[in-house]
Design a protein around this motif. Structure first.
Motif, PDB file in Angstrom:
ATOM      1  N   VAL A   1     -11.403  16.769  -8.259  1.00 18.33           N
ATOM      2  CA  VAL A   1     -11.638  17.737  -7.182  1.00 18.33           C
ATOM      3  C   VAL A   1     -10.839  17.354  -5.937  1.00 18.33           C
ATOM      4  O   VAL A   1     -10.232  18.212  -5.278  1.00 18.33           O
ATOM      5  N   LEU A   2     -10.801  16.063  -5.630  1.00 21.47           N
ATOM      6  CA  LEU A   2     -10.026  15.560  -4.500  1.00 21.47           C
ATOM      7  C   LEU A   2      -8.558  15.942  -4.638  1.00 21.47           C
ATOM      8  O   LEU A   2      -7.919  16.412  -3.683  1.00 21.47           O
ATOM      9  N   ALA A   3      -8.014  15.741  -5.818  1.00 23.41           N
ATOM     10  CA  ALA A   3      -6.607  16.059  -6.070  1.00 23.41           C
ATOM     11  C   ALA A   3      -6.344  17.549  -5.965  1.00 23.41           C
ATOM     12  O   ALA A   3      -5.347  17.984  -5.365  1.00 23.41           O
ATOM     13  N   LYS A   4      -7.220  18.342  -6.545  1.00 19.58           N
ATOM     14  CA  LYS A   4      -7.031  19.789  -6.535  1.00 19.58           C
ATOM     15  C   LYS A   4      -7.025  20.342  -5.110  1.00 19.58           C
ATOM     16  O   LYS A   4      -6.249  21.252  -4.780  1.00 19.58           O
ATOM     17  N   LYS A   5      -7.884  19.806  -4.262  1.00 20.27           N
ATOM     18  CA  LYS A   5      -7.924  20.252  -2.866  1.00 20.27           C
ATOM     19  C   LYS A   5      -6.612  19.944  -2.158  1.00 20.27           C
ATOM     20  O   LYS A   5      -6.070  20.782  -1.435  1.00 20.27           O
ATOM     21  N   ALA A   6      -6.094  18.730  -2.368  1.00 20.91           N
ATOM     22  CA  ALA A   6      -4.839  18.343  -1.737  1.00 20.91           C
ATOM     23  C   ALA A   6      -3.681  19.205  -2.235  1.00 20.91           C
ATOM     24  O   ALA A   6      -2.794  19.593  -1.462  1.00 20.91           O
ATOM     25  N   ILE A   7      -3.687  19.517  -3.502  1.00 22.10           N
ATOM     26  CA  ILE A   7      -2.639  20.343  -4.098  1.00 22.10           C
ATOM     27  C   ILE A   7      -2.691  21.760  -3.545  1.00 22.10           C
ATOM     28  O   ILE A   7      -1.657  22.360  -3.208  1.00 22.10           O
ATOM     29  N   ASP A   8      -3.890  22.299  -3.420  1.00 20.58           N
ATOM     30  CA  ASP A   8      -4.044  23.650  -2.871  1.00 20.58           C
ATOM     31  C   ASP A   8      -3.558  23.718  -1.434  1.00 20.58           C
ATOM     32  O   ASP A   8      -2.842  24.655  -1.041  1.00 20.58           O
ATOM     33  N   VAL A   9      -3.931  22.733  -0.631  1.00 18.46           N
ATOM     34  CA  VAL A   9      -3.518  22.698   0.776  1.00 18.46           C
ATOM     35  C   VAL A   9      -1.996  22.625   0.891  1.00 18.46           C
ATOM     36  O   VAL A   9      -1.394  23.246   1.785  1.00 18.46           O
ATOM     37  N   SER A  10      -1.372  21.886  -0.019  1.00 19.85           N
ATOM     38  CA  SER A  10       0.078  21.685   0.030  1.00 19.85           C
ATOM     39  C   SER A  10       0.858  22.792  -0.679  1.00 19.85           C
ATOM     40  O   SER A  10       2.096  22.781  -0.651  1.00 19.85           O
ATOM     41  N   ASN A  11       0.123  23.694  -1.337  1.00 20.14           N
ATOM     42  CA  ASN A  11       0.771  24.750  -2.127  1.00 20.14           C
ATOM     43  C   ASN A  11       1.751  24.143  -3.134  1.00 20.14           C
ATOM     44  O   ASN A  11       2.871  24.609  -3.315  1.00 20.14           O
TER      45      ASN A  11
ATOM     46  N   ASP B   1     -11.458  22.002 -13.098  1.00 14.83           N
ATOM     47  CA  ASP B   1     -10.119  22.603 -13.079  1.00 14.83           C
ATOM     48  C   ASP B   1      -9.001  21.615 -13.368  1.00 14.83           C
ATOM     49  O   ASP B   1      -7.873  21.769 -12.887  1.00 14.83           O
ATOM     50  N   VAL B   2      -9.279  20.605 -14.177  1.00 18.85           N
ATOM     51  CA  VAL B   2      -8.214  19.697 -14.599  1.00 18.85           C
ATOM     52  C   VAL B   2      -7.197  20.461 -15.446  1.00 18.85           C
ATOM     53  O   VAL B   2      -7.530  21.487 -16.064  1.00 18.85           O
ATOM     54  N   ASP B   3      -5.969  19.976 -15.479  1.00 12.02           N
ATOM     55  CA  ASP B   3      -4.918  20.633 -16.265  1.00 12.02           C
ATOM     56  C   ASP B   3      -4.685  19.975 -17.620  1.00 12.02           C
ATOM     57  O   ASP B   3      -4.344  20.653 -18.595  1.00 12.02           O
ATOM     58  N   GLU B   4      -4.862  18.653 -17.682  1.00  7.55           N
ATOM     59  CA  GLU B   4      -4.561  17.929 -18.915  1.00  7.55           C
ATOM     60  C   GLU B   4      -5.631  16.881 -19.189  1.00  7.55           C
ATOM     61  O   GLU B   4      -6.120  16.221 -18.265  1.00  7.55           O
ATOM     62  N   LEU B   5      -5.965  16.738 -20.464  1.00 11.79           N
ATOM     63  CA  LEU B   5      -7.013  15.820 -20.912  1.00 11.79           C
ATOM     64  C   LEU B   5      -6.410  14.761 -21.823  1.00 11.79           C
ATOM     65  O   LEU B   5      -5.862  15.076 -22.878  1.00 11.79           O
ATOM     66  N   ASP B   6      -6.511  13.502 -21.406  1.00 11.58           N
ATOM     67  CA  ASP B   6      -5.990  12.403 -22.212  1.00 11.58           C
ATOM     68  C   ASP B   6      -7.160  11.636 -22.831  1.00 11.58           C
ATOM     69  O   ASP B   6      -7.781  10.799 -22.174  1.00 11.58           O
ATOM     70  N   TYR B   7      -7.467  11.973 -24.075  1.00 13.33           N
ATOM     71  CA  TYR B   7      -8.565  11.329 -24.793  1.00 13.33           C
ATOM     72  C   TYR B   7      -8.104   9.995 -25.381  1.00 13.33           C
ATOM     73  O   TYR B   7      -6.995   9.896 -25.909  1.00 13.33           O
ATOM     74  N   VAL B   8      -8.970   8.999 -25.341  1.00 16.54           N
ATOM     75  CA  VAL B   8      -8.721   7.771 -26.099  1.00 16.54           C
ATOM     76  C   VAL B   8      -9.342   7.961 -27.477  1.00 16.54           C
ATOM     77  O   VAL B   8     -10.558   8.166 -27.604  1.00 16.54           O
ATOM     78  N   ILE B   9      -8.520   7.921 -28.504  1.00 21.78           N
ATOM     79  CA  ILE B   9      -9.026   8.086 -29.861  1.00 21.78           C
ATOM     80  C   ILE B   9      -9.871   6.863 -30.240  1.00 21.78           C
ATOM     81  O   ILE B   9      -9.672   5.769 -29.698  1.00 21.78           O
ATOM     82  N   ASP B  10     -10.816   7.040 -31.115  1.00 24.14           N
ATOM     83  CA  ASP B  10     -11.617   5.902 -31.580  1.00 24.14           C
ATOM     84  C   ASP B  10     -10.797   5.121 -32.609  1.00 24.14           C
ATOM     85  O   ASP B  10     -10.979   5.253 -33.814  1.00 24.14           O
ATOM     86  N   TYR B  11      -9.883   4.318 -32.092  1.00 23.59           N
ATOM     87  CA  TYR B  11      -8.980   3.571 -32.980  1.00 23.59           C
ATOM     88  C   TYR B  11      -9.713   2.479 -33.740  1.00 23.59           C
ATOM     89  O   TYR B  11      -9.270   2.067 -34.824  1.00 23.59           O
TER      90      TYR B  11
END
Length: 247
Positions: free
Chosen positions: A52-62, A94-104
């Motif tokens: 959420v912190l990142a999304k706010k900064a991105i919106d403000v900066s367009n 509102d994340v754009d990408e999800l990096d899952y750690v597989i159960d290796y």
């Protein structure tokens, strides 16, 4: 070639891991976000609590900066249900990408049906919400044969369960950067391991994360065929500067 569009600028340490206060850690996160915006990197990779912190900064900066986060990080041993629950929270933020750690570890125990189901269900959740999904396989915990097999497992799950138009939205990713090797060997991307991943992931894209610390290394990774590079030294790499970062 714009190398910045290959770089996922990354900060994934907790305050405890850095031996600093939470306020100081948030300050570091904010600086990383603002740097990624100003440098026009592809993406900022942060822990879920900072989306959420990142999304706010991105919106403000367009800005067009994307936000990625890690799921079940760094060990990957949570249940498929818990992985999906954590991912859904990130999606709702509102994340754009999800990096899952597989159960290796389950993979190494030959619990292949469980791991396949996990890949399918978690990938389905991400793609159904139009998110890019990446599967971190933790190459430092695997031998070469296991790297080949787990990469092929992910590829086959995607090919068998999703449309060809979606293949480019599911990555195989090398490392968390947090795995502790017993002999001091590299815990991140190596050229030899990345070659194996690219050969066995196709047509899925590959992300090299951890261990890429110079412009020359990044270019070599891109020439091998990686589509993204995760690094806490994105600015230094882009500017061809020396970095002492451990990721």
């Amino acid at each position: 070639m714009d190398i910045k569009q290959y770089l996922d600028s990354t900060y994934l340490k907790t305050a405890e891991q850095s031996s600093i206060s939470e306020d100081k850690n948030i300050e570091i996160v904010k600086n990383a976000i603002n740097e990624a915006i100003s440098e026009r990197f592809k993406l900022i990779m942060i822990r879920p609590e900072y989306i959420v912190l990142a999304k706010k900064a991105i919106d403000v900066s367009n800005s067009k900066l994307l936000v990625g986060t890690v799921i079940d990080f760094p060990k990957g041993v949570s249940s498929t249900e818990d992985k999906c629950k954590e991912a859904l929270t990130a999606i709702n933020n509102d994340v754009d990408e999800l990096d899952y750690v597989i159960d290796y570890e389950a993979f190494k125990r030959n619990e292949l049906d469980y791991v396949k189901n996990q890949v399918v269900e978690c990938t389905k959740l991400g793609l159904s919400h139009n998110k890019v999904v990446k599967w971190i396989i933790e190459i430092a915990a695997l031998n070469n044969h296991e790297i080949v097999q787990i990469t092929a497992l992910i590829k086959n799950c995607v090919i068998s369960n999703f449309n060809e138009s979606q293949y480019d939205k599911v990555f195989v990713k090398s490392s968390t950067g947090f795995y502790v090797t017993q002999d001091g060997s590299p815990n991140g991307a190596t050229f030899s391991a990345i070659k194996l991943m690219i050969e066995n992931a196709f047509p899925l894209p590959v992300k090299a994360s951890g261990g890429v610390k110079s412009y020359e290394d990044a270019i070599q990774m891109i020439n091998l065929g990686v589509k993204r590079i995760g690094t806490s030294s994105a600015k230094e790499i882009a500017n061809n500067e020396i970095t002492n970062s451990d990721y």
